[in-house]
Scaffold this motif. Structure first.
Motif, PDB file in Angstrom:
ATOM      1  N   ALA A 186       0.823  -1.216   0.000  1.00  0.00           N
ATOM      2  CA  ALA A 186       0.000   0.000   0.000  1.00  0.00           C
ATOM      3  C   ALA A 186       0.854   1.262   0.000  1.00  0.00           C
ATOM      4  O   ALA A 186       0.371   2.339  -0.379  1.00  0.00           O
ATOM      5  CB  ALA A 186      -0.925  -0.001   1.213  1.00  0.00           C
ATOM      6  N   GLN A 187       2.118   1.145   0.389  1.00  0.00           N
ATOM      7  CA  GLN A 187       2.999   2.314   0.454  1.00  0.00           C
ATOM      8  C   GLN A 187       4.010   2.368  -0.695  1.00  0.00           C
ATOM      9  O   GLN A 187       4.856   3.264  -0.734  1.00  0.00           O
ATOM     10  CB  GLN A 187       3.735   2.330   1.794  1.00  0.00           C
ATOM     11  CG  GLN A 187       2.791   2.458   2.978  1.00  0.00           C
ATOM     12  CD  GLN A 187       3.507   2.746   4.280  1.00  0.00           C
ATOM     13  OE1 GLN A 187       4.458   3.523   4.339  1.00  0.00           O
ATOM     14  NE2 GLN A 187       3.050   2.114   5.354  1.00  0.00           N
ATOM     15  N   MET A 188       3.928   1.428  -1.613  1.00  0.00           N
ATOM     16  CA  MET A 188       4.841   1.429  -2.763  1.00  0.00           C
ATOM     17  C   MET A 188       4.377   2.428  -3.831  1.00  0.00           C
ATOM     18  O   MET A 188       3.179   2.690  -3.973  1.00  0.00           O
ATOM     19  CB  MET A 188       4.929   0.026  -3.370  1.00  0.00           C
ATOM     20  CG  MET A 188       5.609  -0.992  -2.482  1.00  0.00           C
ATOM     21  SD  MET A 188       5.513  -2.691  -3.155  1.00  0.00           S
ATOM     22  CE  MET A 188       6.470  -2.519  -4.678  1.00  0.00           C
ATOM     23  N   LYS A 189       5.324   2.956  -4.565  1.00  0.00           N
ATOM     24  CA  LYS A 189       5.002   3.852  -5.661  1.00  0.00           C
ATOM     25  C   LYS A 189       4.383   3.076  -6.820  1.00  0.00           C
ATOM     26  O   LYS A 189       4.534   1.858  -6.929  1.00  0.00           O
ATOM     27  CB  LYS A 189       6.265   4.580  -6.140  1.00  0.00           C
ATOM     28  CG  LYS A 189       6.819   5.575  -5.139  1.00  0.00           C
ATOM     29  CD  LYS A 189       7.983   6.354  -5.729  1.00  0.00           C
ATOM     30  CE  LYS A 189       8.436   7.455  -4.770  1.00  0.00           C
ATOM     31  NZ  LYS A 189       9.555   8.260  -5.331  1.00  0.00           N
ATOM     32  N   SER A 190       3.716   3.803  -7.700  1.00  0.00           N
ATOM     33  CA  SER A 190       3.107   3.183  -8.869  1.00  0.00           C
ATOM     34  C   SER A 190       4.172   2.525  -9.745  1.00  0.00           C
ATOM     35  O   SER A 190       5.302   3.022  -9.874  1.00  0.00           O
ATOM     36  CB  SER A 190       2.357   4.252  -9.669  1.00  0.00           C
ATOM     37  OG  SER A 190       1.845   3.713 -10.856  1.00  0.00           O
ATOM     38  N   LYS A 191       3.823   1.384 -10.315  1.00  0.00           N
ATOM     39  CA  LYS A 191       4.687   0.639 -11.249  1.00  0.00           C
ATOM     40  C   LYS A 191       6.065   0.342 -10.644  1.00  0.00           C
ATOM     41  O   LYS A 191       7.101   0.570 -11.256  1.00  0.00           O
ATOM     42  CB  LYS A 191       4.825   1.391 -12.570  1.00  0.00           C
ATOM     43  CG  LYS A 191       3.500   1.576 -13.304  1.00  0.00           C
ATOM     44  CD  LYS A 191       3.681   2.251 -14.642  1.00  0.00           C
ATOM     45  CE  LYS A 191       4.339   1.315 -15.658  1.00  0.00           C
ATOM     46  NZ  LYS A 191       4.380   1.916 -17.013  1.00  0.00           N
ATOM     47  N   SER A 192       6.041  -0.124  -9.400  1.00  0.00           N
ATOM     48  CA  SER A 192       7.304  -0.441  -8.733  1.00  0.00           C
ATOM     49  C   SER A 192       7.325  -1.888  -8.256  1.00  0.00           C
ATOM     50  O   SER A 192       6.285  -2.485  -7.979  1.00  0.00           O
ATOM     51  CB  SER A 192       7.540   0.504  -7.552  1.00  0.00           C
ATOM     52  OG  SER A 192       6.552   0.320  -6.557  1.00  0.00           O
ATOM     53  N   ILE A 193       8.545  -2.420  -8.153  1.00  0.00           N
ATOM     54  CA  ILE A 193       8.804  -3.779  -7.690  1.00  0.00           C
ATOM     55  C   ILE A 193       9.641  -3.688  -6.420  1.00  0.00           C
ATOM     56  O   ILE A 193      10.557  -2.858  -6.331  1.00  0.00           O
ATOM     57  CB  ILE A 193       9.584  -4.591  -8.754  1.00  0.00           C
ATOM     58  CG1 ILE A 193       8.727  -4.790 -10.004  1.00  0.00           C
ATOM     59  CG2 ILE A 193      10.042  -5.932  -8.199  1.00  0.00           C
ATOM     60  CD1 ILE A 193       9.505  -5.370 -11.169  1.00  0.00           C
ATOM     61  N   ALA A 194       9.352  -4.542  -5.447  1.00  0.00           N
ATOM     62  CA  ALA A 194      10.196  -4.657  -4.256  1.00  0.00           C
ATOM     63  C   ALA A 194      10.716  -6.085  -4.177  1.00  0.00           C
ATOM     64  O   ALA A 194       9.965  -7.043  -4.392  1.00  0.00           O
ATOM     65  CB  ALA A 194       9.407  -4.322  -2.991  1.00  0.00           C
ATOM     66  N   VAL A 195      12.019  -6.202  -3.869  1.00  0.00           N
ATOM     67  CA  VAL A 195      12.669  -7.517  -3.838  1.00  0.00           C
ATOM     68  C   VAL A 195      13.326  -7.717  -2.477  1.00  0.00           C
ATOM     69  O   VAL A 195      13.990  -6.816  -1.956  1.00  0.00           O
ATOM     70  CB  VAL A 195      13.722  -7.641  -4.954  1.00  0.00           C
ATOM     71  CG1 VAL A 195      14.370  -9.031  -4.930  1.00  0.00           C
ATOM     72  CG2 VAL A 195      13.087  -7.380  -6.320  1.00  0.00           C
ATOM     73  N   PHE A 196      13.146  -8.924  -1.915  1.00  0.00           N
ATOM     74  CA  PHE A 196      13.713  -9.268  -0.606  1.00  0.00           C
ATOM     75  C   PHE A 196      14.390 -10.627  -0.707  1.00  0.00           C
ATOM     76  O   PHE A 196      13.784 -11.595  -1.173  1.00  0.00           O
ATOM     77  CB  PHE A 196      12.618  -9.302   0.464  1.00  0.00           C
ATOM     78  CG  PHE A 196      11.872  -8.006   0.583  1.00  0.00           C
ATOM     79  CD1 PHE A 196      12.314  -7.011   1.449  1.00  0.00           C
ATOM     80  CD2 PHE A 196      10.744  -7.768  -0.193  1.00  0.00           C
ATOM     81  CE1 PHE A 196      11.635  -5.812   1.548  1.00  0.00           C
ATOM     82  CE2 PHE A 196      10.062  -6.570  -0.102  1.00  0.00           C
ATOM     83  CZ  PHE A 196      10.508  -5.581   0.772  1.00  0.00           C
ATOM     84  N   ASN A 197      15.635 -10.693  -0.248  1.00  0.00           N
ATOM     85  CA  ASN A 197      16.435 -11.909  -0.325  1.00  0.00           C
ATOM     86  C   ASN A 197      16.627 -12.539   1.040  1.00  0.00           C
ATOM     87  O   ASN A 197      16.712 -11.850   2.064  1.00  0.00           O
ATOM     88  CB  ASN A 197      17.817 -11.590  -0.893  1.00  0.00           C
ATOM     89  CG  ASN A 197      17.794 -11.359  -2.383  1.00  0.00           C
ATOM     90  OD1 ASN A 197      17.908 -12.289  -3.172  1.00  0.00           O
ATOM     91  ND2 ASN A 197      17.631 -10.103  -2.790  1.00  0.00           N
TER      92      ASN A 197
END
Length: 430
Positions: free
Chosen positions: A20-31
């Motif tokens: 809900a707090q991510m910008k439009s058209k963005s991906i978040a990656v966690f390793n």
């Protein structure tokens, strides 16, 4: 894992809050974390990177979580990549996550093998403008090793130089700082295990035992209650060892007449507890030990009352300093001249109480959480004042883990762990 399976709805809710707090058209990656080598073929026991665990519940190496709420295909809005398992791995290393089990743990429907990551990532990066990188920005971080996240960031910037970059950490600081009820319940379980360890030790300690024997008693009780062990390297400090704030050798013999400071906590399901208790080795406080002990206890109790919504962390520590100054005057450790002539940047009380009183606790012992904004309900803090007097061969610290509540008093997760002088003596002399 030793712990019971956590309801995946916790991780579903955590991902929803993050996305809900991510910008439009963005991906978040966690390793996942690496398994760190010691030498030859030896490695450190694996511990999962807390952020991927917080968002997925996956507690396994070589895993990647990808969040893309604006993906064209719905199945690519949440993706989990896990190491492909087989019969050989099952024999040599034990059970690993299947795709079905990964869904059961995380609630993520789309699960790929890790070998498919670059292909899938390329496909969805054509739809994205921004990538959120997960960097460690904790105020106490001191990382000197290259992590799996570091290598991913280097690779991603080189492979996709036209994309924009954002940081996951500011979002995670706020989210992880405020706990869901299910997280508080897990923290409570960790505290209950710590309680069992402490009560065992109360009936074990006597003059002549060694600090490392006490450490072993805690470990025995923690393991038999489904904890992996200590949340952090334990401090078992008798006599003047207690005046070394991070004494971890735990190698000396406990002597008659000494006080014994124990800063220990059990972990459970990757969540930390953090307790400190100080007890007389022989089971009876002297008058002076009792006097100093009760001064620390009064500061702890009054400081706990300040943990309410709206309190600022920095101002809170100033107020606790005033409480401690009053107690040190009463103990004869400071006089009025010391206070009148004190350096505002290093007040007089710091000679005997040189560390902070509280920090966030949760998935990390020193957990993520905003420190420059008002405290809010369901934040969990330690409360740990101390008085250290090398000249009297004595250091006393007391610490509990406390939940801030919207209405009413803060809730002490360690309320059942003995702390009053009479309780300690009763337990030690049963």
């Amino acid at each position: 894992m030793k712990y019971d399976l956590i309801d995946r709805n916790l991780f579903i809710a955590n991902r929803k809050k993050f996305m809900a707090q991510m910008k439009s058209k963005s991906i978040a990656v966690f390793n996942s974390n690496d398994i760190y080598p010691i030498g030859s073929d030896s490695t450190m026991p694996f511990q999962q990177a807390r952020d991927i665990f917080y968002l997925s519940g996956v507690d396994q190496e070589e895993s990647i979580l990808l969040l893309f709420p604006d993906a064209v295909e719905e199945k690519h809005r949440e993706i989990l990549f896990v190491r492909e398992t087989n019969d050989h791995i099952a024999v040599w290393e034990g059970e690993k996550l299947t795709k079905e089990k990964a869904f059961e743990v995380s609630g993520i429907k789309t699960v790929y093998w890790l070998t498919e990551f670059e292909k899938v990532f390329f496909d969805i990066m054509t739809e994205a403008d921004t990538v959120y990188f997960n960097t460690n920005e904790h105020y106490r971080q001191a990382v000197e090793t290259e992590t799996r996240e570091d290598r991913f960031i280097q690779w991603c910037k080189k492979k996709y130089p036209a994309h924009k970059w954002e940081k996951s950490n500011p979002i995670l600081q706020r989210l992880r700082g405020t706990k869901e009820q299910q997280e508080i319940d897990i923290l409570q379980q960790a505290c209950h295990i710590t309680e069992k360890g402490f009560k065992r030790v109360l009936q074990f300690v006597k003059p002549g035992v060694w600090e490392y024997e006490i450490e072993a008693e805690y470990m025995h009780e923690f393991l038999r209650n489904r904890s992996r062990g200590f949340s952090y390297t334990p401090i078992i400090a008798s006599g003047n060892n207690a005046n070394v704030l991070h004494y971890i050798e735990n190698k000396n013999q406990c002597k008659d007449g000494d006080m014994l400071l124990m800063d220990v906590g059990a972990e459970y399901a990757n969540y930390s507890s953090d307790m400190t208790r100080t007890i007389p080795v022989n089971g009876r406080f002297t008058d002076r030990q009792k006097q100093v002990y009760n001064a620390v206890l009064r500061v702890k109790n009054e400081a706990t009352k300040m943990l309410v919504p709206g309190t600022f962390w920095k101002e809170y520590h100033v107020e606790v300093g005033k409480l401690m100054t009053s107690e040190l005057l009463g103990l004869g450790l400071l006089d009025k001249a010391d206070v009148q002539n004190e350096d505002p940047d290093w007040p007089a009380y710091k000679k005997f109480f040189m560390h902070g009183t509280s920090h966030h606790i949760g998935l990390d012992t020193h957990d993520y959480g905003p420190l420059k904004e008002p405290m809010t309900a369901n934040m969990v803090f330690t409360v740990e004042p101390g008085i250290y007097i090398p000249g009297e061969n004595m250091g006393i610290r007391l610490e509990d883990d406390v939940v801030i509540r919207e209405n009413g008093e803060p809730f002490n997760l360690m309320r059942d762990i003995p702390i009053e002088v009479e309780e300690i003596e009763d337990w030690m002399n049963k």
